[in-house]
Design a protein around this motif. Structure first.
Motif, short mmCIF file in Angstrom:
data_model
loop_
_atom_site.label_atom_id
_atom_site.label_comp_id
_atom_site.label_asym_id
_atom_site.label_seq_id
_atom_site.Cartn_x
_atom_site.Cartn_y
_atom_site.Cartn_z
N ASP A 115 -6.73 -0.60 -1.74
CA ASP A 115 -5.94 -1.52 -2.58
C ASP A 115 -4.66 -0.79 -3.01
O ASP A 115 -4.38 0.31 -2.53
N GLY A 116 -3.91 -1.39 -3.90
CA GLY A 116 -2.62 -0.82 -4.29
C GLY A 116 -2.71 0.57 -4.88
O GLY A 116 -1.74 1.33 -4.86
N ASP A 117 -3.91 0.93 -5.39
CA ASP A 117 -4.05 2.24 -6.02
C ASP A 117 -4.66 3.30 -5.10
O ASP A 117 -4.73 4.47 -5.47
N GLY A 118 -5.14 2.89 -3.94
CA GLY A 118 -5.73 3.87 -3.04
C GLY A 118 -7.07 3.40 -2.50
O GLY A 118 -7.28 2.19 -2.29
N LYS B 256 -1.98 8.95 -1.50
CA LYS B 256 -3.18 9.42 -2.20
C LYS B 256 -4.41 9.44 -1.29
O LYS B 256 -5.42 10.06 -1.61
N TYR C 83 0.82 -1.22 0.00
CA TYR C 83 0.00 0.00 0.00
C TYR C 83 0.85 1.27 0.00
O TYR C 83 0.34 2.37 0.23
N LYS D 181 2.22 2.87 -2.43
CA LYS D 181 1.81 3.85 -3.45
C LYS D 181 0.42 4.41 -3.15
O LYS D 181 0.09 5.51 -3.58
N ALA D 182 -0.37 3.64 -2.43
CA ALA D 182 -1.74 4.09 -2.11
C ALA D 182 -1.73 5.16 -1.02
O ALA D 182 -2.48 6.13 -1.09
N GLN E 82 -8.20 11.38 -1.43
CA GLN E 82 -9.33 10.54 -1.85
C GLN E 82 -10.42 10.47 -0.78
O GLN E 82 -11.61 10.45 -1.11
#
Lengths: 120, 348
Positions: free
Chosen positions: B232-235, B150, B144, B146-147, B154
């Motif tokens: 998740d991995g993207d946020g 962000k 996480y 990279k998440a 978000q």
């Protein structure tokens, strides 16, 4: 309180060590979690036995100063709470906040000393 | 002997539920649809959550979660007790998720509901999304990394969207404007008959600054924090646990996500242990929530610390009163001072 050894602190410490050394390593899941909770609770009791008396005495002194009257810890805390709610402490806000902050710092030093320092 | 009886009871309950879900997926997705892998998930004691897949006749597999009321009629431990009962029913909770999804909030889809009958308690079914909801893991694990940067933005953006849902589109909800919310918490503390100068100061401080809270009324999630966010991995992948949803001042959610209790030790990241306040507020503005002042947020952070402390005390008194004896609940009582300590650092 009896002065015979083991004293209360030593008994609590023994139970905490027992849970830590002999129970915690042999249980899992919810039981392991509750064992850790129990170990933490006993550690709070140990710190309270060691430091609580001095903290209480200091708190009582501060309360007497702040309220300018005599009494025990329970009565003066009740009086202070009532006075805050009634707005009667507004003219002593600095002293009041200093007292409340010290009291909360003492309580957290007993409940979870790492809260004051923990990073990451 | 006891263990065997318990196990059998659990097995019977699973079989009954499997039959219920089998009937329902056939109604929703068409005849020939079956279910697979029904298993009870650990987690909340007051709600049951179950995981299963619906298998459609064309081979499509839908990963689903059922959240339903407990089967035995045990009264749920209210987070806050008082004249106003927070805590909506499962139909309302599922409906709030649907409405949030419609305005672009990441939430699991809610394809159908369960009525209470002789076989099951009431519940709703939601999509089983991939991701992590455990706050500590979100903050710690590389998956996480990279998440995390962000998430604050978000979370602000998502909150602005559900806060803006027109109130006439919402199901019936408990109403708790700020002044009532304050009284409510004070009444809870009074009910413990334990004078508490630190929290008394918070009530007094908040009461004198009610105008800072603002007079907006909208959908408040009620427990918007790291721990109820699926990541998740993207946020941000989903906002979960809408059961404390109510009508009140939406900024309550922004203060709550900032309190230290949800930073899990990552104290230098004020928003959920993962982000910065500026990002949260920028996201809120980008999501259409307007520019929130630091003063308003400050008010709601103090409110949040107070509320955390009151919740800790409430859980402890659940044990002390004998309602539910639990070493975990009584120990949480000693965490009330975390809220007290933090709010006393925040106030003047």
């Amino acid at each position: 309180m009896p002065t015979d050894r083991p004293n209360a602190a030593e008994l609590v410490e023994a139970v905490r060590e027992f849970l830590s050394d002999h129970i915690a390593p042999n249980v899992e899941g919810q039981l392991a979690f509750h064992t850790r909770v129990a170990i933490n609770a006993l550690a709070i009791v140990e710190r309270t036995i060691a430091q609580g008396g001095a903290m209480d005495a200091a708190e009582l002194d501060r309360l007497k100063d702040l309220l300018d009257r005599d009494g025990n810890l329970e009565d003066l805390n009740e009086e202070l709470s009532r006075a805050i709610r009634a707005g009667e402490m507004d003219d002593r806000k600095e002293a009041l906040l200093a007292h409340l902050r010290q009291t909360s710092e003492d309580k957290i030093a007993l409940a979870n000393p790492r809260y004051l320092t923990k990073r990451g | 002997m006891t263990a065997d009886t318990t196990k059998n009871k659990a097995e019977i309950q699973t079989e009954i539920l499997a039959a219920v879900m089998h009937d329902r997926v056939a109604q929703v997705y068409g005849p020939g649809t079956g279910i697979e892998g029904l298993v009870r998930l650990s987690g909340g004691a007051s709600r049951e959550t179950w995981s299963f897949d619906a298998l459609l006749p064309d081979g499509e597999r839908k990963p689903l979660i059922l959240k339903r009321d407990p089967l035995d009629e045990q009264t749920d431990t209210q987070l806050i007790e008082g004249e106003v009962q927070l805590g909506v029913d499962r139909w309302t909770e599922g409906r709030l998720m649907q409405l949030a999804g419609e305005v672009g909030v990441p939430v699991p889809e809610v394809p159908f509901f369960l009525d209470a009958d002789e076989r099951t308690s009431a519940g709703f079914v939601m999509q089983r999304l991939e991701g992590e909801a455990l706050g500590r893991r979100i903050l710690r694990e590389d998956a996480y990394a990279k998440a995390r940067p962000k998430l604050a933005f978000q979370c602000g953006e998502a909150a602005a969207r559900f806060h803006n849902i027109p109130t006439d589109r919402l199901p019936a909800l408990p109403r708790l404007p700020v002044a009532e919310a304050l009284d409510y918490n004070r009444n809870v503390v009074d009910s413990f008959h334990q004078p508490h100068a630190g929290f008394e100061y918070a009530f007094h401080w908040l009461r004198e600054r009610l105008e800072l809270a603002g007079d907006r009324v909208g959908l408040v999630h009620g427990d918007y924090r790291n721990g109820n966010l699926l990541v998740d991995g993207d946020g941000l992948a989903g906002v979960l646990d809408w059961e404390l949803g109510h009508l009140g001042n939406p900024l309550n959610d922004l203060g709550w996500i900032c309190i230290r209790a949800w930073r899990y030790g990552y104290y230098d990241k004020p928003v959920g242990g993962f982000g910065e306040v500026d990002d949260l507020l920028d996201g809120y503005e980008a999501g259409g929530g307007g520019r929130v002042s630091r003063e308003a947020l400050h008010f709601w952070e103090v409110f949040g610390c107070m509320r955390w402390g009151v919740i800790c005390m409430t859980l402890a008194f659940t044990h002390i009163s004998g309602k539910e004896r639990s070493v975990e609940k009584v120990s949480i009582g000693r965490r009330a001072v975390e809220g007290e300590y933090d709010l006393l650092q925040l106030v003047d």
